[in-house]
Design an enzyme around this catalytic site. Sequence first.
Site, PDB file in Angstrom:
ATOM      1  N   ASP A   2      -6.754  -3.225  -1.931  1.00 33.99           N
ATOM      2  CA  ASP A   2      -5.310  -2.636  -0.825  1.00 33.99           C
ATOM      3  C   ASP A   2      -4.373  -4.739  -0.684  1.00 33.99           C
ATOM      4  O   ASP A   2      -4.858  -5.259   0.185  1.00 33.99           O
ATOM      5  CB  ASP A   2      -5.353  -2.419   0.569  1.00 33.99           C
ATOM      6  CG  ASP A   2      -4.347  -1.712   0.614  1.00 33.99           C
ATOM      7  OD1 ASP A   2      -3.343  -2.271   1.291  1.00 33.99           O
ATOM      8  OD2 ASP A   2      -4.280  -0.523   0.902  1.00 33.99           O
ATOM      9  N   SER A  41       0.797  -1.202   0.098  1.00 34.30           N
ATOM     10  CA  SER A  41       0.146  -0.110   0.046  1.00 34.30           C
ATOM     11  C   SER A  41       0.718   1.136  -0.066  1.00 34.30           C
ATOM     12  O   SER A  41       1.744   0.871  -0.410  1.00 34.30           O
ATOM     13  CB  SER A  41      -0.609  -0.437   0.948  1.00 34.30           C
ATOM     14  OG  SER A  41      -1.973   0.890   0.760  1.00 34.30           O
TER      15      SER A  41
END
Length: 382
Positions: A197, A59
């Site tokens: 994510d 991320s």
Amino acid sequence: MDATPTTPNRPKRLLSIDGGGLLGLIPAEALIAIEKQLNEITGQPAPLCERFDLIGGTSTGAILAAGLALGKSPEELADFYVRLGPKIFDPAFILTRFWHKYPSAPIEKCLQEKLGASIRLGGTEIKTKILLTAKNATLGNNWFFSNNPGNDHFVSDRDLFLWDIVRASSAAPTYFPPHTMQIPDGKGGSNQYEFIDGGVSSYNNPSLQVFLEATQPEHKLNWPTGTDSLLLISLGTGFDPVTVPEGKAARYELLDWAHYMIRELMNEANLQQNVLMHLIGERVPLPTGAPDPALAAAPPGTPDLNALNHIAGILGGTKLLTYQRITVEFGASRLAQLGLADVDPSKVREMDAVDQIDNMRRIGQAVAKEQVHMARLKRFFI
């Protein structure tokens, strides 16, 4: 070109960076300190892509990892959050969309500008090995994108755009929409997948996977293990218990629980990774006497270091690497200990809190001052 001595048997250096939105400013400040101290220790200025053999990230950590691998300085990457964070997490968009808070166009434009719109995973512009994590929502499994030619997936992934992979890794549910990519199937065709994510897995802290990429025979790096042969520095974005005020849980709606579960999953994943890394790695104590940054705020019932050492003894006690974790608990007393009593932990812990950017940076600087002591690790770099 490696900025430190290049001998066939020199120790290998790994770097792992957690996810956490704008809280990426905390590891960014640690990286600034790491680079400065290494330049002083070696007497030779060099970018971190020449200091580390493998950099992994999830991320926001993928943003930092990709930027470092391209030779960008930590200062430049910190500035990325300060200048472009408000554009990516624009409060004007909040509550205007049912499925997610923010549109994808701003973050995609920023990533293309910072990482290059045409740089590919297998491109020569990437100066060191990287490992970026994402979650394939279509297939329901974790994906690890690596520019290591020995990785089985390199052939199919090498022509993917770097910014595309980072966008996939940072597609946090409820914040951004999933990211669609066409992945070659190795047979002349391709498959279309939606990615979210990488933090929505046990790899928001990708330390263990970075270690496995470096050492598992199937990845063909086969770097030797041992406390003098392998160093892994793991940078966190902060953690705190996710609590629900008494009497409010029964009135939580679906989006409330979604937000709760994402944060709680990240906390639990980070704790799990740190427990595992403590079992296999030897920690270098901080000269400040500060509590272990990884386990200091572990909830009741979590194995403490004595218990972990006991388990390690049963397993043989052999440590496979030197492991240094740098992170912080978002508690009022902990922040006060860092000289930041004026910072509200309930506000600064939110990954999209653009109004807390200055405080996030202050926390990062305080954490770096307390926990970054590269002189204790200089044997890996000289």
